[in-house]
Design an enzyme around this catalytic site. Structure first.
Site, short mmCIF file in Angstrom:
data_model
loop_
_atom_site.label_atom_id
_atom_site.label_comp_id
_atom_site.label_asym_id
_atom_site.label_seq_id
_atom_site.Cartn_x
_atom_site.Cartn_y
_atom_site.Cartn_z
N GLU A 48 0.79 -1.39 -0.22
CA GLU A 48 0.04 -0.19 -0.09
C GLU A 48 0.86 1.38 0.16
O GLU A 48 0.58 2.23 -0.47
CB GLU A 48 -0.91 -0.02 1.22
CG GLU A 48 -1.90 -1.14 1.20
CD GLU A 48 -3.04 -0.97 2.36
OE1 GLU A 48 -4.26 -0.43 2.16
OE2 GLU A 48 -2.27 -1.38 3.59
N GLU A 100 -4.65 -9.09 3.90
CA GLU A 100 -5.50 -8.48 5.20
C GLU A 100 -6.63 -9.33 5.67
O GLU A 100 -7.23 -9.65 6.62
CB GLU A 100 -5.83 -7.04 5.04
CG GLU A 100 -4.51 -6.13 5.48
CD GLU A 100 -3.62 -5.72 4.38
OE1 GLU A 100 -2.70 -5.13 4.30
OE2 GLU A 100 -4.06 -6.69 3.34
#
Length: 278
Positions: free
Chosen positions: A109, A129
């Site tokens: 990210e 995640e």
């Protein structure tokens, strides 16, 4: 500037910031604070025209520190999405990330936030995640702007690991070098930084790109049907809702707010609390 968790030096007009938090350079609160300080220092250094961000050891960054899940540190400032990422985007100097080994979760990210991205072809990348009961907050907004929507949905909902070479020719990477070629990686990062400087401002931001699909609605509908059939959990459902927010709103911030609300709801769930205690 040097810190126990990273190293920073200026060479040839470029500030090299290297994460050094063994074993996997995870973004715990200490490293988040150190990185923000290093970026601020580089921004104030007149001899640094650009910044190259990388990781020491086996790879770039394996994401957040799972030991912080269920503790106040996971939401303590600076947070990646709310503080570090906007700071990188708004810097007056371009930031190019150089990836080797792995860029997982918050590591990937953060790479997508940078103005340029280079990688060794065997770099392992993932947004896992959902396996921990949460979602890749900003990843749900940026990945669909860099690769095909179907591929982005599959990568996020499965949490699967891919290699940088799988995305050669996509907008995810500006340049890919040979496996394990760290000197070539550094040279490529410097080259991309100088190209960005030569083009001038505004520096490229993923948030300003359109979603990489001509028919995102069809991809989202098909994915939702698959989730219904597989009785997917709350994290996968939430991840798809966040991706849909990216596709359905031209306002990046609106999509990010929707993803943040989903993420905070999941972080407070029993499943995530159990992961933090494990």
């Amino acid at each position: 500037m040097n810190d126990a968790l990273l190293h920073c030096e200026v060479v040839g007009g470029i500030a090299f910031i290297t994460l050094s938090h063994p074993p996997v350079n995870s973004f715990g609160l200490g490293l988040r604070r150190a990185l923000l300080g290093a970026l601020e220092h580089a921004a104030r250094t007149p001899s640094a025209e650009a910044i190259v961000l990388s990781g020491a050891g086996r790879g770039f960054c394996a994401g957040g520190d799972i030991r912080e899940f269920g503790t106040p540190d996971v939401l303590a400032e600076p947070r990646l999405t709310l503080h570090l990422h906007p700071y990188i985007e708004n810097l007056d100097k371009p930031v190019v990330v150089a990836l080797h080994g792995f860029a997982i979760g918050g590591g990937l990210e953060t790479a997508m936030v940078c103005h340029g991205r280079v990688a060794c072809e065997d770099t392992r990348i993932a947004l896992p995640e959902v396996k921990l009961g949460v979602i890749p907050l900003s990843g749900t907004q940026r990945l669909p702007r860099l690769i095909d929507m179907d591929a982005a949905i599959e990568m996020i909902l499965s949490g699967q690991t891919r290699q940088a070479r799988d995305f050669n020719g996509s907008s995810l990477f500006d340049r890919i070098v040979g496996a394990g070629d760290l000197p070539g990686l550094r040279e490529a990062a410097c080259g991309v930084a100088r190209e960005i400087l030569a083009r001038g401002k505004p520096y490229p931001l993923v948030r300003n790109r359109n979603v990489s699909s001509e028919a995102p609605g069809a991809a989202l509908a098909a994915a939702r049907e698959r989730l219904l059939q597989s009785h997917a959990g709350a994290a996968q459902q939430g991840a798809l809702d966040a991706i849909a927010a990216a596709a359905q709103s031209p306002d990046f911030e609106a999509g990010l707010r929707a993803a943040n609300a989903i993420c905070e709801r999941l972080l407070a769930s029993d499943e995530v609390q159990q992961h933090g205690r494990a």
